[in-house]
Design an enzyme around this catalytic site. Structure first.
Site, mmCIF file in Angstrom:
data_model
loop_
_atom_site.group_PDB
_atom_site.id
_atom_site.type_symbol
_atom_site.label_atom_id
_atom_site.label_comp_id
_atom_site.label_asym_id
_atom_site.label_seq_id
_atom_site.Cartn_x
_atom_site.Cartn_y
_atom_site.Cartn_z
ATOM 1 C CD GLU A 161 -5.443 93.202 13.251
ATOM 2 O OE1 GLU A 161 -5.474 93.742 12.129
ATOM 3 O OE2 GLU A 161 -6.109 92.199 13.529
ATOM 4 C CG ASN A 210 -6.386 91.920 20.100
ATOM 5 O OD1 ASN A 210 -5.961 90.925 20.679
ATOM 6 N ND2 ASN A 210 -7.242 91.838 19.076
ATOM 7 C CG HIS A 246 -6.302 84.883 13.643
ATOM 8 N ND1 HIS A 246 -7.549 84.341 13.861
ATOM 9 C CD2 HIS A 246 -6.383 86.172 14.032
ATOM 10 C CE1 HIS A 246 -8.348 85.292 14.351
ATOM 11 N NE2 HIS A 246 -7.665 86.404 14.472
ATOM 12 C CD GLU A 274 -8.855 88.805 17.024
ATOM 13 O OE1 GLU A 274 -8.687 88.464 15.838
ATOM 14 O OE2 GLU A 274 -8.926 89.988 17.381
ATOM 15 C CG ASP A 276 -8.677 81.336 13.775
ATOM 16 O OD1 ASP A 276 -7.489 81.579 13.520
ATOM 17 O OD2 ASP A 276 -9.597 82.136 13.531
HETATM 18 O O1 9MR Z 1 -13.889 87.571 11.891
HETATM 19 C C1 9MR Z 1 -14.021 88.885 11.426
HETATM 20 C C2 9MR Z 1 -14.696 88.886 10.056
HETATM 21 O O2 9MR Z 1 -16.010 88.410 10.154
HETATM 22 C C3 9MR Z 1 -14.683 90.299 9.484
HETATM 23 O O3 9MR Z 1 -15.171 90.272 8.151
HETATM 24 C C4 9MR Z 1 -13.292 90.879 9.533
HETATM 25 C C5 9MR Z 1 -13.306 92.337 9.113
HETATM 26 O O4 9MR Z 1 -13.946 93.101 10.054
HETATM 27 O O5 9MR Z 1 -12.764 90.815 10.842
HETATM 28 C C6 9MR Z 1 -12.646 89.512 11.333
HETATM 29 O O6 9MR Z 1 -12.064 89.531 12.611
HETATM 30 C C7 9MR Z 1 -10.734 90.028 12.696
HETATM 31 C C8 9MR Z 1 -10.597 90.734 14.014
HETATM 32 O O7 9MR Z 1 -11.575 91.727 14.143
HETATM 33 C C9 9MR Z 1 -9.222 91.342 14.184
HETATM 34 N N1 9MR Z 1 -8.196 90.331 13.996
HETATM 35 C C10 9MR Z 1 -8.291 89.531 12.783
HETATM 36 C C11 9MR Z 1 -9.686 88.910 12.670
HETATM 37 C C12 9MR Z 1 -9.780 88.036 11.444
HETATM 38 O O8 9MR Z 1 -9.656 88.791 10.282
#
Ligand code: 9MR
Length: 364
Positions: A161, A210, A246, A274, A276
Site C-alpha cells: 500500500e 501489494n 476488498h 485479500e 472479500d
Molecule cells: O485483517 C487485518 C486485521 O486483522 C488487522 O487488524 C489490520 C491491521 O493490521 O490489518 C488487516 O489486514 C489488512 C492487510 O494487512 C493489508 N490490507 C488491508 C487489510 C484489511 O485492513
C-alpha cells in the site's frame, strides 16, 4: 446384535455428519458423494489468510483451512508489530506456528508483509535517527525476517500500500492520518530499495508489490504499472503484483476486469491477495438484512472475479486467489463494526452461496 443396533447406526450418523458438514451431491450413477474442495477445483492455488488466535482456538476453522485451501497467507503475525516488538528483539512464535502448521498440511505460504505504513510498533514511530539509521532499520528488518523464513515462505508482499488513491506515494506530509513513515524518513525511492534488500537477503523468494482499491482507482493501476516499468529499466527486482480486492458488492465489473487485464499485461504473476466482498457496500447499517437477493448479487461477484482471473491471467502468471480470512465473523470487516457477511463461509464454517458461486467460477 448389539453391533447392528448401536454401532452401525452410530457409524452411519458420524458419516452423514461428516459429509453434510462439507456438502454433497449426486454423482453420475446417482450415488451421494461429498463435494470436492476448492483446492481440488481450482486450476491455480487458492488460499486464505490465517489469524493466529483463530487458528489456535477453533477446530472447525482448522478443518476448513486444511481441507479447502492450497495456500495460506499470514494475516497479521508477520507484520512489524507481529514480529519485531523491540528494536533489538524479534519474536517469531506466532508466525512460525502458522507457517509450520500450513507446511505440515502441504500448503504454500505467502508472507505478508515486510513494509507497511500501518501496524508498526510504537518504538518504530518513536524512532529517532538520521537517514542512515532509518535505512539500517528497514534493511535489518527485511534481512532478518527473510533469512528466518527462508525456504519455508515462498513469496512475500515486500511493500504494501505505498500509493494513495491519486497514484502519488503515500506520505506523512500529504496524509497526516495514514501517511507512510518510510516514505517520510527514507525518501521516494524506498520502495525500490526494499525490493533490492529483499532480493539480496533471499534470492529464491518471490517479491510482490501489494495494494488495494485498484478496481475503483485507475490512478493506482497506472502508478503501479509505471513503477514496474521503472523497476525493469533500472534492473530492480520484482516478481509479482498483489490486488487485494476488498470491495463493495456494487463494485463495477469493468474496474475489476481492467486491473486484472493491465497487471497481467506486465507479464508478472498476479495474485488476488485479500479478497472479500462487502454486502454492506461499505455502509455501517445495523439494520441491513442478508436477503436472498443480496446473497445472490454477492455470489455473482465472487463468480465473476474467479472467472475473469482465470480467463485474463495467462496460466504461468496465475499465482492464485486468496480470501481474507475464513468465516464471516473472523473478517476484519465485521470486526470493524460493519453488519456484514463478506466471505465464503458463515460463522459456523458452513459453505455459503458465495462459496458455491466462487467454486463454479474456478472450474475449468
Ligand atoms: O485483517 C487485518 C486485521 O486483522 C488487522 O487488524 C489490520 C491491521 O493490521 O490489518 C488487516 O489486514 C489488512 C492487510 O494487512 C493489508 N490490507 C488491508 C487489510 C484489511 O485492513
Amino acid at each position: 446384535m448389539i453391533y447392528s443396533r448401536y454401532v452401525v447406526p452410530l457409524v452411519v450418523a458420524v458419516a452423514i455428519t461428516m459429509i453434510s458438514s462439507v456438502g454433497c451431491h449426486k454423482n453420475g450413477s446417482g450415488a451421494v458423494v461429498p463435494d470436492p474442495f476448492l483446492k481440488d477445483i481450482a486450476p491455480f492455488p487458492v488460499g486464505v489468510s490465517v489469524g493466529y488466535k483463530d487458528l489456535t482456538s477453533n477446530v472447525s476453522y482448522q478443518t476448513v483451512v486444511r481441507n479447502e485451501m492450497s495456500s495460506v497467507s499470514v494475516e497479521n503475525a508477520q507484520k512489524w508489530a507481529g514480529l519485531h516488538p523491540e528494536q533489538n528483539r524479534f519474536d517469531f512464535t506466532q508466525a512460525d506456528y502458522i507457517v509450520e502448521w500450513a507446511r505440515k498440511n502441504g500448503q504454500r505460504v505467502h508472507g505478508h508483509n515486510l513494509l507497511w505504513h500501518s501496524y508498526n510498533p510504537g518504538w518504530v514511530t518513536a524512532f529517532q535517527g538520521d537517514s542512515a539509521a532509518w535505512e539500517n532499520l528497514m534493511k535489518t528488518h527485511i534481512q532478518t525476517v527473510l533469512q528466518h523464513f527462508r525456504g519455508r515462505v515462498v513469496s512475500w508482499d515486500v511493500v504494501n500500500e505505498a500509493f494513495m488513491d491519486d497514484g502519488r506515494l503515500r506520505n506523512v506530509e500529504t496524509n497526516p492520518k495514514d501517511g507512510s513513515i518510510w516514505r517520510q524518513k527514507l525518501g521516494p525511492d524506498y520502495v525500490a530499495r526494499a525490493f533490492q534488500y529483499a532480493r539480496a537477503a533471499d534470492p529464491t523468494v518471490l517479491l510482490f508489490y501489494n495494494d488495494y482499491g485498484q478496481e475503483s482507482k485507475p490512478a493506482k493501476v497506472k502508478a503501479t504499472l509505471d513503477m514496474v516499468a521503472d523497476f525493469k529499466k533500472r534492473n530492480i527486482p520484482i516478481d509479482g503484483l498483489g490486488i487485494q480486492m476488498h470491495m463493495g458488492v456494487s463494485q463495477a465489473n469493468d474496474g475489476i476486469r481492467n486491473v486484472i487485464q493491465q497487471f497481467a499485461g506486465t507479464g508478472l504473476p498476479v495474485h488476488i491477495s485479500e479478497l472479500d466482498i462487502l454486502a454492506s457496500d461499505w455502509k455501517k447499517d445495523p439494520t441491513l438484512q442478508y436477503t436472498d437477493a443480496l446473497q445472490t448479487k454477492q455470489a455473482d461477484k465472487y463468480r465473476f472475479i474467479a472467472q475473469t482471473y482465470k480467463t485474463l491471467v495467462p496460466k504461468p502468471q496465475q499465482f492464485g486467489i486468496t480470501t481474507w480470512n475464513v468465516g464471516d465473523t473472523d473478517s476484519w470487516i465485521t470486526k470493524q463494526g460493519y453488519t456484514d457477511w463478506p466471505l465464503l463461509f458463515d460463522q459456523d464454517y458452513k459453505r455459503k452461496k458465495t462459496y458455491y458461486a466462487f467454486a463454479e467460477g474456478l472450474k475449468n
